[in-house]
Design a protein around this motif. Structure first.
Motif, mmCIF file in Angstrom:
data_model
loop_
_atom_site.group_PDB
_atom_site.id
_atom_site.type_symbol
_atom_site.label_atom_id
_atom_site.label_comp_id
_atom_site.label_asym_id
_atom_site.label_seq_id
_atom_site.Cartn_x
_atom_site.Cartn_y
_atom_site.Cartn_z
ATOM 1 N N ASN A 146 -20.603 -87.423 -63.199
ATOM 2 C CA ASN A 146 -20.273 -86.279 -63.509
ATOM 3 C C ASN A 146 -19.635 -84.882 -64.086
ATOM 4 O OD1 ASN A 146 -20.331 -86.345 -60.278
ATOM 5 N ND2 ASN A 146 -18.123 -87.205 -60.619
ATOM 6 N N GLU A 147 -19.249 -85.365 -65.815
ATOM 7 C CA GLU A 147 -18.879 -84.692 -66.678
ATOM 8 C C GLU A 147 -20.352 -84.142 -67.779
ATOM 9 O OE1 GLU A 147 -16.681 -87.314 -69.268
ATOM 10 O OE2 GLU A 147 -14.850 -86.150 -67.485
ATOM 11 N N ILE A 148 -21.357 -84.932 -67.651
ATOM 12 C CA ILE A 148 -22.600 -85.090 -68.125
ATOM 13 C C ILE A 148 -23.135 -83.447 -67.170
ATOM 14 C CG2 ILE A 148 -25.212 -86.030 -68.839
ATOM 15 C CD1 ILE A 148 -24.094 -88.175 -69.298
ATOM 16 N N GLN A 149 -23.427 -83.493 -65.956
ATOM 17 C CA GLN A 149 -24.311 -82.473 -64.998
ATOM 18 C C GLN A 149 -23.426 -81.245 -65.328
ATOM 19 O OE1 GLN A 149 -25.037 -83.834 -61.054
ATOM 20 N NE2 GLN A 149 -25.132 -82.213 -60.777
ATOM 21 N N GLN A 150 -21.966 -81.231 -65.351
ATOM 22 C CA GLN A 150 -21.416 -80.148 -65.610
ATOM 23 C C GLN A 150 -21.520 -79.146 -66.997
ATOM 24 O OE1 GLN A 150 -16.941 -81.165 -64.112
ATOM 25 N NE2 GLN A 150 -17.588 -81.114 -62.528
ATOM 26 N N GLU A 151 -21.706 -80.400 -67.705
ATOM 27 C CA GLU A 151 -22.337 -79.692 -69.320
ATOM 28 C C GLU A 151 -23.421 -79.208 -68.904
ATOM 29 O OE1 GLU A 151 -21.001 -77.932 -72.847
ATOM 30 O OE2 GLU A 151 -19.558 -79.682 -71.063
ATOM 31 N N VAL A 152 -24.540 -79.924 -68.490
ATOM 32 C CA VAL A 152 -26.070 -79.220 -68.724
ATOM 33 C C VAL A 152 -25.734 -78.301 -67.698
ATOM 34 C CG1 VAL A 152 -28.338 -80.077 -67.468
ATOM 35 C CG2 VAL A 152 -26.791 -81.562 -69.318
ATOM 36 N N GLU A 153 -25.005 -78.015 -67.076
ATOM 37 C CA GLU A 153 -25.377 -77.009 -65.635
ATOM 38 C C GLU A 153 -24.870 -75.885 -66.497
ATOM 39 O OE1 GLU A 153 -25.137 -78.512 -61.310
ATOM 40 O OE2 GLU A 153 -23.974 -78.128 -62.378
ATOM 41 N N SER A 154 -24.152 -75.662 -67.613
ATOM 42 C CA SER A 154 -23.392 -74.430 -68.064
ATOM 43 C C SER A 154 -24.762 -73.941 -69.434
ATOM 44 C CB SER A 154 -22.790 -75.268 -69.441
ATOM 45 O OG SER A 154 -22.928 -75.581 -70.173
ATOM 46 N N PHE A 155 -25.673 -74.762 -69.779
ATOM 47 C CA PHE A 155 -26.559 -74.497 -70.144
ATOM 48 C C PHE A 155 -27.586 -73.013 -69.598
ATOM 49 C CE2 PHE A 155 -27.389 -78.300 -72.144
ATOM 50 C CZ PHE A 155 -25.527 -78.546 -73.272
ATOM 51 N N PRO A 156 -28.458 -72.172 -70.394
ATOM 52 C CA PRO A 156 -29.086 -71.430 -69.380
ATOM 53 C C PRO A 156 -30.406 -71.698 -68.339
ATOM 54 C CG PRO A 156 -29.602 -70.977 -72.116
ATOM 55 C CD PRO A 156 -28.202 -72.095 -71.129
ATOM 56 N N THR A 157 -30.713 -72.977 -69.224
ATOM 57 C CA THR A 157 -31.995 -73.103 -68.436
ATOM 58 C C THR A 157 -31.150 -74.186 -67.978
ATOM 59 O OG1 THR A 157 -32.233 -74.976 -70.397
ATOM 60 C CG2 THR A 157 -33.402 -72.649 -69.987
ATOM 61 N N SER A 158 -32.058 -75.001 -66.572
ATOM 62 C CA SER A 158 -31.305 -75.926 -65.279
ATOM 63 C C SER A 158 -32.455 -76.479 -65.213
ATOM 64 C CB SER A 158 -30.708 -75.307 -64.252
ATOM 65 O OG SER A 158 -32.454 -74.198 -63.592
ATOM 66 N N SER A 159 -32.223 -78.148 -64.983
ATOM 67 C CA SER A 159 -32.779 -79.251 -64.607
ATOM 68 C C SER A 159 -33.217 -79.703 -63.428
ATOM 69 C CB SER A 159 -33.412 -80.017 -65.512
ATOM 70 O OG SER A 159 -34.225 -81.162 -65.723
ATOM 71 N N GLU A 160 -34.420 -79.194 -62.134
ATOM 72 C CA GLU A 160 -34.096 -80.040 -61.307
ATOM 73 C C GLU A 160 -34.165 -81.508 -61.289
ATOM 74 O OE1 GLU A 160 -33.056 -78.531 -58.075
ATOM 75 O OE2 GLU A 160 -32.658 -77.557 -59.793
ATOM 76 N N PRO A 161 -35.305 -82.146 -62.525
ATOM 77 C CA PRO A 161 -35.415 -83.501 -61.863
ATOM 78 C C PRO A 161 -34.392 -84.294 -62.609
ATOM 79 C CG PRO A 161 -37.220 -82.530 -63.111
ATOM 80 C CD PRO A 161 -36.412 -81.375 -62.839
ATOM 81 N N PHE A 162 -33.418 -83.695 -63.428
ATOM 82 C CA PHE A 162 -32.477 -84.401 -64.050
ATOM 83 C C PHE A 162 -31.306 -84.382 -62.968
ATOM 84 C CE2 PHE A 162 -27.957 -83.263 -65.522
ATOM 85 C CZ PHE A 162 -28.226 -84.764 -66.138
ATOM 86 N N LEU A 163 -31.517 -83.239 -62.391
ATOM 87 C CA LEU A 163 -30.086 -83.295 -61.226
ATOM 88 C C LEU A 163 -30.460 -84.327 -60.026
ATOM 89 C CD1 LEU A 163 -29.350 -78.886 -60.894
ATOM 90 C CD2 LEU A 163 -28.658 -80.740 -62.028
ATOM 91 N N GLU A 164 -31.520 -84.713 -59.609
ATOM 92 C CA GLU A 164 -32.026 -85.039 -59.082
ATOM 93 C C GLU A 164 -32.232 -86.712 -59.468
ATOM 94 O OE1 GLU A 164 -35.850 -84.301 -58.374
ATOM 95 O OE2 GLU A 164 -35.613 -82.408 -57.776
ATOM 96 N N ALA A 165 -32.094 -86.951 -60.462
ATOM 97 C CA ALA A 165 -31.339 -88.177 -60.978
ATOM 98 C C ALA A 165 -30.718 -88.714 -60.462
ATOM 99 C CB ALA A 165 -32.114 -88.521 -62.543
ATOM 100 N N CYS A 166 -29.588 -87.503 -61.112
ATOM 101 C CA CYS A 166 -27.660 -87.742 -60.808
ATOM 102 C C CYS A 166 -27.613 -88.022 -59.893
ATOM 103 C CB CYS A 166 -27.046 -86.467 -61.755
ATOM 104 S SG CYS A 166 -27.086 -86.169 -63.405
ATOM 105 N N SER A 167 -29.168 -87.635 -58.488
ATOM 106 C CA SER A 167 -28.010 -87.700 -57.023
ATOM 107 C C SER A 167 -28.319 -88.894 -57.120
ATOM 108 C CB SER A 167 -28.905 -86.885 -56.235
ATOM 109 O OG SER A 167 -28.311 -86.857 -55.499
#
Length: 374
Positions: free
Chosen positions: A321-342
């Motif tokens: 959860n913490e890793i995802q929150q940190e990544v989502e704070s970046f100006p660019t997003s990554s759908e494959p990463f979010l799907e992997a977290c899910s």
């Protein structure tokens, strides 16, 4: 070479060694300011090549054949030796200063990589200079003469290895995360090697399997039973669930690495280290997840430590959860990463639920056994 000349040569060497030691101490205690002009790593590589050339000159000047590959042991003049030593340490000093300048804006991970590579060059250089001087101002041991080409070769290799140092924070942190993934793959391999215990004792031996008395002595040293890798059906179920968790975690780490390496352009000196700080934070989180994966892998061997596995799963869920929150704070997003977290959260919840069921079943069995005995 006379006694006075030998003493002078040893004094010159000691002075240079002390100077380099002092320089290293000062640089270690004085991190470069972001206001300083950053030295590119390509510049460090270039001066590293000069160090390598100086090492070649040291050997060539000492009457070596084929640029240092064969040593004939002829002794040069003391003045020539001292000049070579002075020239070598002058270049080495410049190498240290430029290396320090390359750490402007470098986070802990990149700085560590730079420091390790620089220290290797310095250590090899010290050995070369000590052996070089002792050969003329000390003993004339034949083995020392023969070892000089190998010592120079170590300097060449250390300087050449500078080309493998990550040039940016993004690259350095990406490589560190890759090491976490490699460790996870090792755990996955170990899980694959686990196997169920034989349900039929008669299956343990057959006509094609040598008896214990016929087995070779070396076969008796280590056996599968000694390793305790044979699992009950319930334990195999836990191992299979853990396999899924580790596999999905690997997917998350790989997608995170892809996301980070795609942010190379975001690394600029104008952000005051905020971006690099976020990457370093992500790396620590990943290493934490890697530690939990190691813990789960170690707990799978019988008798399995279910409570420890459940605790590791809880920590992993929080870290993801913490890793995802940190990544989502970046100006660019990554759908494959979010799907992997899910996907990872799904298998984590599934394993937690299954472990709770196993714990409840085990408790019921214990209660029933107590009732029978009473």
């Amino acid at each position: 070479m006379g006694k006075a000349e030998k003493e002078q040569l040893n004094r010159a060497l000691t002075a240079h060694l002390n100077t380099i030691h002092e320089t290293l101490q000062v640089l270690d205690q004085s991190p470069p300011s972001n206001s300083m002009e950053k030295v590119t790593w390509s510049q460090v590589i270039q001066i590293g090549e000069q160090v390598s050339k100086q090492a070649t000159i040291v050997i060539a000047s000492s009457a070596c054949l084929t640029a240092g590959m064969l040593w004939n042991g002829e002794s040069p003049q003391a003045k020539e030796v001292e000049e070579n030593v002075n020239s070598y340490f002058n270049v080495l000093q410049g190498f240290l200063l430029l290396s320090h300048g390359s750490t402007v804006g470098a986070g802990p991970t990149l700085s560590s990589s730079i420091h390790e590579s620089v220290k290797h060059v310095v250590d090899c250089s010290f050995r070369l200079m000590k052996e070089h001087v002792s050969l003329y101002a000390g003993s004339h041991d034949k083995e020392k003469k023969l070892s000089m080409p190998q010592i120079v070769g170590a300097v060449w290799e250390a300087c050449s290895a500078l080309k493998k140092v990550p040039p940016t924070n993004v690259t350095a942190i990406g490589r560190a995360m890759t090491q976490v993934a490699v460790s996870m793959k090792d755990v996955l391999r170990e899980i694959n090697e686990l196997k169920p215990a034989s349900s039929n004792p008669g299956d343990e031996t057959s006509d094609n399997t040598p008896s214990k008395a016929e087995s070779k002595p070396e076969d008796d040293d280590i056996s599968d039973d000694d390793l305790g890798s044979d699992l009950s059906p319930e334990e195999m179920k836990v191992a299979q669930l853990a396999h899924g968790v580790v596999s999905e975690t690997l997917v998350v780490i790989k997608e995170l690495i892809r996301t980070i390496t795609g942010m190379l352009k975001l690394e600029t000196p104008d952000d005051n280290g905020k971006f690099v700080g976020s990457l370093e934070k992500l790396l620590k989180m990943c290493q934490g997840v890697g530690a939990e994966i190691d813990e789960i892998g170690a707990c799978l061997y019988p008798p399995q430590e279910i409570d420890a596995i459940k605790l590791a799963l809880e920590k992993m869920s929080s870290r993801i959860n913490e890793i995802q929150q940190e990544v989502e704070s970046f100006p660019t997003s990554s759908e494959p990463f979010l799907e992997a977290c899910s996907g990872l959260r799904t298998v984590l919840k599934e394993m937690e639920a299954q472990l709770n069921c196993l714990s409840a079943t085990e408790l019921t069995t214990k209660v029933q056994n107590v009732a029978v005995f009473n």
